[in-house]
Scaffold this motif. Sequence first.
Motif, mmCIF file in Angstrom:
data_model
loop_
_atom_site.group_PDB
_atom_site.id
_atom_site.type_symbol
_atom_site.label_atom_id
_atom_site.label_comp_id
_atom_site.label_asym_id
_atom_site.label_seq_id
_atom_site.Cartn_x
_atom_site.Cartn_y
_atom_site.Cartn_z
ATOM 1 N N MET A 241 53.454 -9.477 49.127
ATOM 2 C CA MET A 241 53.351 -10.022 47.770
ATOM 3 C C MET A 241 52.239 -9.328 46.971
ATOM 4 O O MET A 241 52.071 -9.599 45.790
ATOM 5 C CB MET A 241 53.065 -11.529 47.832
ATOM 6 N N GLY A 242 51.521 -8.454 47.621
ATOM 7 C CA GLY A 242 50.386 -7.785 46.998
ATOM 8 C C GLY A 242 49.263 -7.666 48.008
ATOM 9 O O GLY A 242 49.415 -7.989 49.190
ATOM 10 N N ASP A 243 48.076 -7.219 47.510
ATOM 11 C CA ASP A 243 46.974 -7.053 48.469
ATOM 12 C C ASP A 243 45.699 -6.810 47.686
ATOM 13 O O ASP A 243 45.703 -6.713 46.436
ATOM 14 C CB ASP A 243 47.265 -5.865 49.396
ATOM 15 N N ILE A 244 44.604 -6.702 48.461
ATOM 16 C CA ILE A 244 43.334 -6.346 47.846
ATOM 17 C C ILE A 244 43.393 -4.886 47.418
ATOM 18 O O ILE A 244 44.112 -4.072 48.019
ATOM 19 C CB ILE A 244 42.177 -6.588 48.847
ATOM 20 N N CYS A 245 42.714 -4.554 46.355
ATOM 21 C CA CYS A 245 42.775 -3.200 45.835
ATOM 22 C C CYS A 245 42.172 -2.238 46.882
ATOM 23 O O CYS A 245 41.066 -2.462 47.388
ATOM 24 C CB CYS A 245 41.961 -3.129 44.538
ATOM 25 N N PRO A 246 42.855 -1.171 47.271
ATOM 26 C CA PRO A 246 42.361 -0.271 48.327
ATOM 27 C C PRO A 246 41.243 0.645 47.809
ATOM 28 O O PRO A 246 41.065 0.808 46.598
ATOM 29 C CB PRO A 246 43.617 0.516 48.696
ATOM 30 N N PRO A 247 40.482 1.246 48.735
ATOM 31 C CA PRO A 247 39.426 2.186 48.312
ATOM 32 C C PRO A 247 40.003 3.308 47.445
ATOM 33 O O PRO A 247 41.129 3.765 47.666
ATOM 34 C CB PRO A 247 38.876 2.723 49.643
ATOM 35 N N GLY A 248 39.215 3.784 46.487
ATOM 36 C CA GLY A 248 39.647 4.863 45.606
ATOM 37 C C GLY A 248 40.564 4.399 44.495
ATOM 38 O O GLY A 248 41.135 5.226 43.779
ATOM 39 N N HIS A 249 40.698 3.084 44.371
ATOM 40 C CA HIS A 249 41.562 2.522 43.331
ATOM 41 C C HIS A 249 40.849 1.372 42.639
ATOM 42 O O HIS A 249 39.859 0.831 43.138
ATOM 43 C CB HIS A 249 42.863 2.011 43.952
ATOM 44 N N PHE A 250 41.351 1.017 41.514
ATOM 45 C CA PHE A 250 40.811 -0.161 40.829
ATOM 46 C C PHE A 250 41.982 -1.033 40.379
ATOM 47 O O PHE A 250 43.092 -0.556 40.149
ATOM 48 C CB PHE A 250 39.917 0.247 39.652
ATOM 49 N N CYS A 251 41.716 -2.326 40.284
ATOM 50 C CA CYS A 251 42.759 -3.303 39.920
ATOM 51 C C CYS A 251 42.179 -4.277 38.918
ATOM 52 O O CYS A 251 41.351 -5.138 39.283
ATOM 53 C CB CYS A 251 43.249 -4.064 41.146
ATOM 54 N N ILE A 252 42.554 -4.147 37.696
ATOM 55 C CA ILE A 252 42.100 -5.096 36.675
ATOM 56 C C ILE A 252 42.927 -6.374 36.796
ATOM 57 O O ILE A 252 43.900 -6.448 37.548
ATOM 58 C CB ILE A 252 42.228 -4.502 35.259
ATOM 59 N N GLU A 253 42.553 -7.405 36.072
ATOM 60 C CA GLU A 253 43.311 -8.649 36.084
ATOM 61 C C GLU A 253 44.762 -8.375 35.663
ATOM 62 O O GLU A 253 45.009 -7.673 34.703
ATOM 63 C CB GLU A 253 42.693 -9.667 35.125
ATOM 64 N N GLY A 254 45.658 -8.909 36.434
ATOM 65 C CA GLY A 254 47.078 -8.751 36.102
ATOM 66 C C GLY A 254 47.667 -7.458 36.601
ATOM 67 O O GLY A 254 48.733 -7.036 36.120
ATOM 68 N N SER A 255 47.013 -6.821 37.576
ATOM 69 C CA SER A 255 47.551 -5.555 38.088
ATOM 70 C C SER A 255 48.779 -5.802 38.955
ATOM 71 O O SER A 255 48.798 -6.715 39.785
ATOM 72 C CB SER A 255 46.490 -4.813 38.918
ATOM 73 N N SER A 256 49.771 -4.956 38.742
ATOM 74 C CA SER A 256 50.968 -5.046 39.572
ATOM 75 C C SER A 256 50.934 -4.016 40.697
ATOM 76 O O SER A 256 51.725 -4.106 41.640
ATOM 77 C CB SER A 256 52.218 -4.823 38.718
ATOM 78 N N SER A 257 50.029 -3.057 40.600
ATOM 79 C CA SER A 257 49.838 -2.060 41.657
ATOM 80 C C SER A 257 48.453 -1.448 41.459
ATOM 81 O O SER A 257 47.876 -1.521 40.371
ATOM 82 C CB SER A 257 50.926 -0.981 41.574
ATOM 83 N N PRO A 258 47.889 -0.865 42.542
ATOM 84 C CA PRO A 258 46.558 -0.257 42.408
ATOM 85 C C PRO A 258 46.588 0.971 41.485
ATOM 86 O O PRO A 258 47.566 1.728 41.499
ATOM 87 C CB PRO A 258 46.212 0.147 43.836
ATOM 88 N N SER A 259 45.523 1.171 40.697
ATOM 89 C CA SER A 259 45.412 2.348 39.851
ATOM 90 C C SER A 259 44.362 3.262 40.464
ATOM 91 O O SER A 259 43.240 2.830 40.802
ATOM 92 C CB SER A 259 44.967 1.973 38.434
ATOM 93 N N PRO A 260 44.702 4.587 40.655
ATOM 94 C CA PRO A 260 43.693 5.494 41.272
ATOM 95 C C PRO A 260 42.490 5.700 40.348
ATOM 96 O O PRO A 260 42.613 5.711 39.126
ATOM 97 C CB PRO A 260 44.479 6.791 41.478
ATOM 98 N N CYS A 261 41.305 5.876 41.005
ATOM 99 C CA CYS A 261 40.095 6.124 40.204
ATOM 100 C C CYS A 261 40.205 7.493 39.548
ATOM 101 O O CYS A 261 40.732 8.449 40.146
ATOM 102 C CB CYS A 261 38.865 6.117 41.123
ATOM 103 N N PRO A 262 39.708 7.660 38.333
ATOM 104 C CA PRO A 262 39.750 8.961 37.670
ATOM 105 C C PRO A 262 38.789 9.927 38.354
ATOM 106 O O PRO A 262 37.890 9.525 39.058
ATOM 107 C CB PRO A 262 39.336 8.619 36.240
#
Length: 360
Positions: free
Chosen positions: A334-355
Amino acid sequence: MLNAFSSDIQCSQLGNDGRGHYCDTPGQTQVSGLCSEGYFCTQSAKTSTPNDGNLGDVCPSGHYCPAGSAIPHPCPAGSYSNTSGNVGPETCVPCESGYFCDRRGLASPNGPCEEGFYCAGASASPHPSGMTSGGGPCPVGHFCPQGSHIPQACPAGTFTRYLGQASCSECPEGFYCPVQSSNATICPEGYYCPRRTEFAKQYSCPQGTFSGSLGATDIGTCLPCPPGMFCSRLGLGRPEGFCALGWFCPAGSISDKPVDFLEIPGPTISSNLSRYNRMCPPGTFCPQGSFYPIPCTPGKYCATPELDSESGFCDPGFYCSAGSSLPNPRDGEMGDICPPGHFCIEGSSSPSPCPPGCFF
């Protein structure tokens, strides 16, 4: 001076008043008297009770003879008499119900009333022309077999729309016919009417179905309640309404909050039924009129059952896949904690990689 008469003819001439007389002694100067009641005297009867058939006789059946009868008086049409020696018109019996007496002087009824008509008594015709106390054509909504004394109401499931019918017609499919119907009535919405249907609501569309058609003929015209709606009552012409908020209704639902029973293995009947309700489970939501649970939108979560909209956004630092029931899922499905090297703002549907140049 009046001379004595000795001949029968002369005796007959003495009583020339149109009535029946007799002369019991030759050479009389006047008649002996009137013919007795129950007899008739013709020509020159020698007795008040003649029975030779030439000069008179016992009054025959179908007739009556008051005192002084020269000829028998016939019973009127509509009556008869099966006895002889009758003395007055009151001895003529009215024709029995169901029979007719169409002429004068009958010793018995002619026969049974014709089919399509009824003879109520004292009928002078096998087919009375007008509806009177003596009978008439069989009225609409009734039938009259041969020998009818009253019209019989058409039984439920049959009808007659014309006068003078000997039998009732079968109610056609798509119509119903109550007792004494003069016509077939079209089947109402929500019901179906096979042949010989007796009343409007005899055959109702079952729960979970409806029929908006007039004149339906069989249960196949009852349609399943549409998905997202419910049909809880018998005989519906249209669905009752939409499925309740937080619930879903498949086709054929009988409640706005439907509950089904599923059979599962068990030792007894009472233990092998399991309730299966159609409440929207956690991880889904159901607006009014839903026919299936809608998975919670990615980036949002649906925490409890019976929701009609999402509970809220996924927590910061977490991502929520479709169908999440938690704001901070950790199961990877159903989802998970944001993995290393990524960030997850409120309402994230998937992790976003760090720039580039940043890390977490």
